[in-house]
Scaffold this active site. Structure first.
Site, PDB file in Angstrom:
ATOM      1  N   ARG A 121     -13.078   2.388  13.785  1.00 41.12           N
ATOM      2  CA  ARG A 121     -14.414   1.920  13.337  1.00 41.12           C
ATOM      3  C   ARG A 121     -15.211   1.284  14.470  1.00 41.12           C
ATOM      4  NH1 ARG A 121     -11.362   0.299   8.792  1.00 41.12           N
ATOM      5  NH2 ARG A 121     -11.603   1.811   7.123  1.00 41.12           N
ATOM      6  N   LYS A 143     -27.629   5.954  21.967  1.00 44.70           N
ATOM      7  CA  LYS A 143     -27.578   7.185  21.160  1.00 44.70           C
ATOM      8  C   LYS A 143     -26.364   7.983  21.610  1.00 44.70           C
ATOM      9  CE  LYS A 143     -32.268   8.463  19.865  1.00 44.70           C
ATOM     10  NZ  LYS A 143     -33.329   9.476  20.062  1.00 44.70           N
ATOM     11  N   GLU A 185     -36.818  14.194  33.156  1.00 39.57           N
ATOM     12  CA  GLU A 185     -36.872  12.994  32.296  1.00 39.57           C
ATOM     13  C   GLU A 185     -37.696  11.888  32.969  1.00 39.57           C
ATOM     14  OE1 GLU A 185     -35.973  12.628  29.213  1.00 39.57           O
ATOM     15  OE2 GLU A 185     -34.368  14.069  28.813  1.00 39.57           O
ATOM     16  N   LYS A 221     -36.960   2.069  29.273  1.00 41.98           N
ATOM     17  CA  LYS A 221     -36.116   2.435  28.137  1.00 41.98           C
ATOM     18  C   LYS A 221     -35.615   1.177  27.425  1.00 41.98           C
ATOM     19  CE  LYS A 221     -32.972   5.451  26.082  1.00 41.98           C
ATOM     20  NZ  LYS A 221     -32.247   6.689  26.073  1.00 41.98           N
ATOM     21  N   GLU A 231     -34.667   3.885  16.215  1.00 36.45           N
ATOM     22  CA  GLU A 231     -35.712   4.918  16.189  1.00 36.45           C
ATOM     23  C   GLU A 231     -36.444   5.037  14.856  1.00 36.45           C
ATOM     24  OE1 GLU A 231     -35.180   8.515  18.731  1.00 36.45           O
ATOM     25  OE2 GLU A 231     -35.735   9.574  16.914  1.00 36.45           O
ATOM     26  N   ARG A 235     -39.478   3.988  19.361  1.00 31.39           N
ATOM     27  CA  ARG A 235     -38.491   4.745  20.155  1.00 31.39           C
ATOM     28  C   ARG A 235     -38.782   6.248  20.138  1.00 31.39           C
ATOM     29  NH1 ARG A 235     -31.972   3.778  20.903  1.00 31.39           N
ATOM     30  NH2 ARG A 235     -31.700   5.498  22.374  1.00 31.39           N
ATOM     31  N   ASN A 239     -39.256  10.756  22.897  1.00 30.50           N
ATOM     32  CA  ASN A 239     -39.095  12.191  22.662  1.00 30.50           C
ATOM     33  C   ASN A 239     -40.270  12.997  23.213  1.00 30.50           C
ATOM     34  OD1 ASN A 239     -36.652  11.772  21.312  1.00 30.50           O
ATOM     35  ND2 ASN A 239     -37.740  11.274  19.423  1.00 30.50           N
ATOM     36  N   HIS A 242     -39.932  16.582  24.113  1.00 30.56           N
ATOM     37  CA  HIS A 242     -38.623  17.023  23.602  1.00 30.56           C
ATOM     38  C   HIS A 242     -38.722  17.954  22.400  1.00 30.56           C
ATOM     39  CE1 HIS A 242     -37.092  14.039  26.306  1.00 30.56           C
ATOM     40  NE2 HIS A 242     -35.845  14.217  25.929  1.00 30.56           N
ATOM     41  N   HIS A 246     -36.497  20.907  22.965  1.00 34.27           N
ATOM     42  CA  HIS A 246     -35.289  21.211  22.178  1.00 34.27           C
ATOM     43  C   HIS A 246     -35.326  22.630  21.630  1.00 34.27           C
ATOM     44  CE1 HIS A 246     -34.016  16.809  21.286  1.00 34.27           C
ATOM     45  NE2 HIS A 246     -33.368  17.312  22.307  1.00 34.27           N
ATOM     46  N   HIS A 258     -31.247  20.814  29.684  1.00 35.86           N
ATOM     47  CA  HIS A 258     -32.070  19.893  28.899  1.00 35.86           C
ATOM     48  C   HIS A 258     -33.319  19.391  29.652  1.00 35.86           C
ATOM     49  CE1 HIS A 258     -32.867  16.724  25.948  1.00 35.86           C
ATOM     50  NE2 HIS A 258     -32.961  15.876  26.969  1.00 35.86           N
TER      51      HIS A 258
HETATM   52  P1  NAD Z   1     -24.003  17.096  32.174  1.00 36.28           P
HETATM   53  O1  NAD Z   1     -23.321  15.935  31.646  1.00 36.28           O
HETATM   54  O2  NAD Z   1     -23.632  18.434  31.670  1.00 36.28           O
HETATM   55  O3  NAD Z   1     -23.855  17.086  33.766  1.00 36.28           O
HETATM   56  C1  NAD Z   1     -24.450  18.115  34.486  1.00 36.28           C
HETATM   57  C2  NAD Z   1     -23.473  18.828  35.420  1.00 36.28           C
HETATM   58  O4  NAD Z   1     -23.376  18.066  36.607  1.00 36.28           O
HETATM   59  C3  NAD Z   1     -22.072  18.995  34.907  1.00 36.28           C
HETATM   60  O5  NAD Z   1     -21.576  20.242  35.353  1.00 36.28           O
HETATM   61  C4  NAD Z   1     -21.280  17.878  35.596  1.00 36.28           C
HETATM   62  O6  NAD Z   1     -19.945  18.189  35.779  1.00 36.28           O
HETATM   63  C5  NAD Z   1     -22.007  17.780  36.905  1.00 36.28           C
HETATM   64  N1  NAD Z   1     -22.017  16.467  37.528  1.00 36.28           N
HETATM   65  C6  NAD Z   1     -22.241  15.279  36.957  1.00 36.28           C
HETATM   66  N2  NAD Z   1     -22.343  14.316  37.876  1.00 36.28           N
HETATM   67  C7  NAD Z   1     -22.160  14.911  39.076  1.00 36.28           C
HETATM   68  C8  NAD Z   1     -22.194  14.448  40.408  1.00 36.28           C
HETATM   69  N3  NAD Z   1     -22.490  13.185  40.710  1.00 36.28           N
HETATM   70  N4  NAD Z   1     -21.953  15.334  41.393  1.00 36.28           N
HETATM   71  C9  NAD Z   1     -21.704  16.648  41.124  1.00 36.28           C
HETATM   72  N5  NAD Z   1     -21.696  17.136  39.880  1.00 36.28           N
HETATM   73  C10 NAD Z   1     -21.936  16.288  38.861  1.00 36.28           C
HETATM   74  O7  NAD Z   1     -25.600  17.002  31.969  1.00 36.28           O
HETATM   75  P2  NAD Z   1     -26.649  15.807  31.921  1.00 36.28           P
HETATM   76  O8  NAD Z   1     -27.942  16.420  32.300  1.00 36.28           O
HETATM   77  O9  NAD Z   1     -26.189  14.601  32.627  1.00 36.28           O
HETATM   78  O10 NAD Z   1     -26.689  15.436  30.378  1.00 36.28           O
HETATM   79  C11 NAD Z   1     -27.172  16.355  29.413  1.00 36.28           C
HETATM   80  C12 NAD Z   1     -26.700  15.893  28.064  1.00 36.28           C
HETATM   81  O11 NAD Z   1     -27.235  14.600  27.794  1.00 36.28           O
HETATM   82  C13 NAD Z   1     -27.153  16.786  26.937  1.00 36.28           C
HETATM   83  O12 NAD Z   1     -26.077  17.021  26.066  1.00 36.28           O
HETATM   84  C14 NAD Z   1     -28.213  15.964  26.210  1.00 36.28           C
HETATM   85  O13 NAD Z   1     -28.289  16.240  24.842  1.00 36.28           O
HETATM   86  C15 NAD Z   1     -27.716  14.564  26.469  1.00 36.28           C
HETATM   87  N6  NAD Z   1     -28.750  13.518  26.398  1.00 36.28           N
HETATM   88  C16 NAD Z   1     -28.478  12.434  25.649  1.00 36.28           C
HETATM   89  C17 NAD Z   1     -29.402  11.407  25.571  1.00 36.28           C
HETATM   90  C18 NAD Z   1     -29.067  10.168  24.804  1.00 36.28           C
HETATM   91  O14 NAD Z   1     -29.938   9.306  24.660  1.00 36.28           O
HETATM   92  N7  NAD Z   1     -27.850  10.015  24.349  1.00 36.28           N
HETATM   93  C19 NAD Z   1     -30.598  11.495  26.281  1.00 36.28           C
HETATM   94  C20 NAD Z   1     -30.840  12.629  27.049  1.00 36.28           C
HETATM   95  C21 NAD Z   1     -29.905  13.650  27.105  1.00 36.28           C
HETATM   96  N1  GLY Z   2     -33.368  10.013  24.818  1.00 33.29           N
HETATM   97  C1  GLY Z   2     -34.152   9.496  23.743  1.00 33.29           C
HETATM   98  C2  GLY Z   2     -33.688   8.190  23.245  1.00 33.29           C
HETATM   99  O1  GLY Z   2     -32.759   7.603  23.758  1.00 33.29           O
HETATM  100  O2  GLY Z   2     -34.229   7.708  22.305  1.00 33.29           O
END
Ligand code: NAD
Ligand code: GLY
Length: 350
Positions: A121, A143, A185, A221, A231, A235, A239, A242, A246, A258
């Site tokens: 939990r 998130k 972003e 942020k 949100e 918040r 987006n 987005h 998306h 993304h």
């Molecule tokens: P990712 O986590 O897939 O990383 C991108 C690639 O880079 C991967 O292949 C990883 O292995 C590699 N990598 C990471 N750090 C590295 C480094 N320092 N050196 C070399 N390679 C490296 O992608 P991302 O863009 O970081 O994240 C995308 C994800 O985040 C999506 O799933 C999206 O939905 C999510 N997201 C979430 C939020 C949230 O608020 N929770 C906000 C925006 C995006």
């Molecule tokens: N990435 C959008 C949020 O965190 O609300």
């Protein structure tokens, strides 16, 4: 070293410091003094580069460490890996006093955060982002989510980390297009907040001002999360770009990245608003120029009709409408509830 405090329901600090990847243990001491167990979860790419450093630092500070290495890529945000991490945590007898640590980009952060919110939990959760996108967006604000066949991020929770540590040096190993995703972003924050973030991005001098840029985006942020953690209102501004972004991601079967889709979404929105007359030519030109500075590919290989169809399945759509973030000017955006039926006409500039 820069520190940003996130005043969420459970407050925490985001530390931004060069070479902090070697000091994660020291930073964890500021949040958790007890010699707890820490399960470090990462992906194959990141583990080869940074896992040893993080583990050594944690051990030096007296924490007992375990590791789990998953495949890289969006497919890792799955029910199977959620289940796997729960089983690994249970087999290590992790309790609520212990912690899961996400070392990697947004994929690892979202999966590990979601698991931390459910296992027992809810257990402690630490974010060590290694992509620019994760540093300025996904690691902050709580998130978390995994994907199911029916859609991306459909299973998730709000679960704040107790600590975020970002080492700007990690950008140097990022593949170029992954860095560009983070810039996508950052452009979002430039349009939302304007000011110095806009000045840095429009100057094209990201590298020279890198730490400051990350800090300013995290501050933006944190401000929004403080006002509206779950949100219900403000918040939604995060987006920006987005809704269309998306849809493009989904249409590409998640092969399109993304942050690159967010840039396309932002551009289409700005074009439609220019046509509608709701932003000035000057504002549109500023956004277009900023995106072109980084040579974003702004072509959208799908029809507006296909994009609009995707809105129906978007989790943010309610009763045939979506909360669309629109632009008034650089640094001034607002949320407008728009009927999906009207979006086709708006986006195709008819
Ligand atoms: P990712 O986590 O897939 O990383 C991108 C690639 O880079 C991967 O292949 C990883 O292995 C590699 N990598 C990471 N750090 C590295 C480094 N320092 N050196 C070399 N390679 C490296 O992608 P991302 O863009 O970081 O994240 C995308 C994800 O985040 C999506 O799933 C999206 O939905 C999510 N997201 C979430 C939020 C949230 O608020 N929770 C906000 C925006 C995006
Ligand atoms: N990435 C959008 C949020 O965190 O609300």
């Amino acid at each position: 070293m820069k520190e940003v405090k996130v005043l969420a329901s459970t407050p925490y600090s985001v530390y931004i410091e060069n070479n902090s990847i070697e000091k994660v243990g020291d930073y964890l001491q500021t949040a958790i003094k007890k010699p707890i167990k820490v399960l470090v979860v990462t992906d194959e790419n990141v583990s080869a580069l940074y896992l040893k450093k993080v583990v050594e630092s944690l051990q030096k500070s007296g924490y007992k460490t375990f590791t789990c290495i998953l495949k890289a890529g969006e497919g890792t945000k799955s029910m199977e890996n959620f289940s796997k991490l729960c089983s690994v945590s249970a087999s290590l007898n992790l309790t609520r006093d212990d912690a899961l640590l996400a070392l990697g980009g947004g994929v690892i952060g979202d999966l590990v955060g979601f698991t931390a919110s459910c296992y027992m939990r809810g257990i402690k959760f630490i974010q060590v982002p290694t992509t620019l996108l994760a540093a300025i967006d996904s690691s902050v604000g709580g998130k978390t989510a995994i994907n199911i066949e029916e859609g991306k991020n459909l299973i998730g929770s709000f679960w704040q980390p107790c600590l975020v540590v970002y080492d700007p040096e990690t950008r140097k190993t990022l593949p170029k297009e992954q860095f560009l995703c983070g810039v996508g972003e950052a452009v979002k924050y430039a349009v939302l907040a304007g000011g110095r973030i806009y000045d840095i991005l429009s100057s094209g001098k990201i590298d020279e001002n890198f730490e400051e840029l990350v800090e300013l985006c995290v501050i933006e942020k944190a401000k929004i999360v403080h006002q509206d953690e779950k949100e219900h209102g403000v918040r939604k501004l995060l987006n920006l770009g987005h809704t269309v972004g998306h849809a493009i991601e989904k249409l590409s079967n998640f092969t399109a990245l993304h942050g690159l889709c967010v840039a396309k979404g932002l551009y289409l929105l700005a074009k439609a608003q220019r046509f509608e007359g709701s932003i000035s030519e000057d504002c549109f030109n500023k956004i277009e120029k900023m995106l072109n500075t980084y040579a974003f590919d702004l072509e959208i290989p799908y029809s507006v009709e296909d994009i609009v169809k995707e809105f129906v399945y978007d989790k943010k759509s309610v009763d045939g409408g979506v909360s669309l973030v629109k632009i008034k000017d650089i640094g001034d955006c607002f949320v407008e509830n728009t009927a999906i039926d009207c979006l086709g006409e708006f986006l195709s500039c008819k």
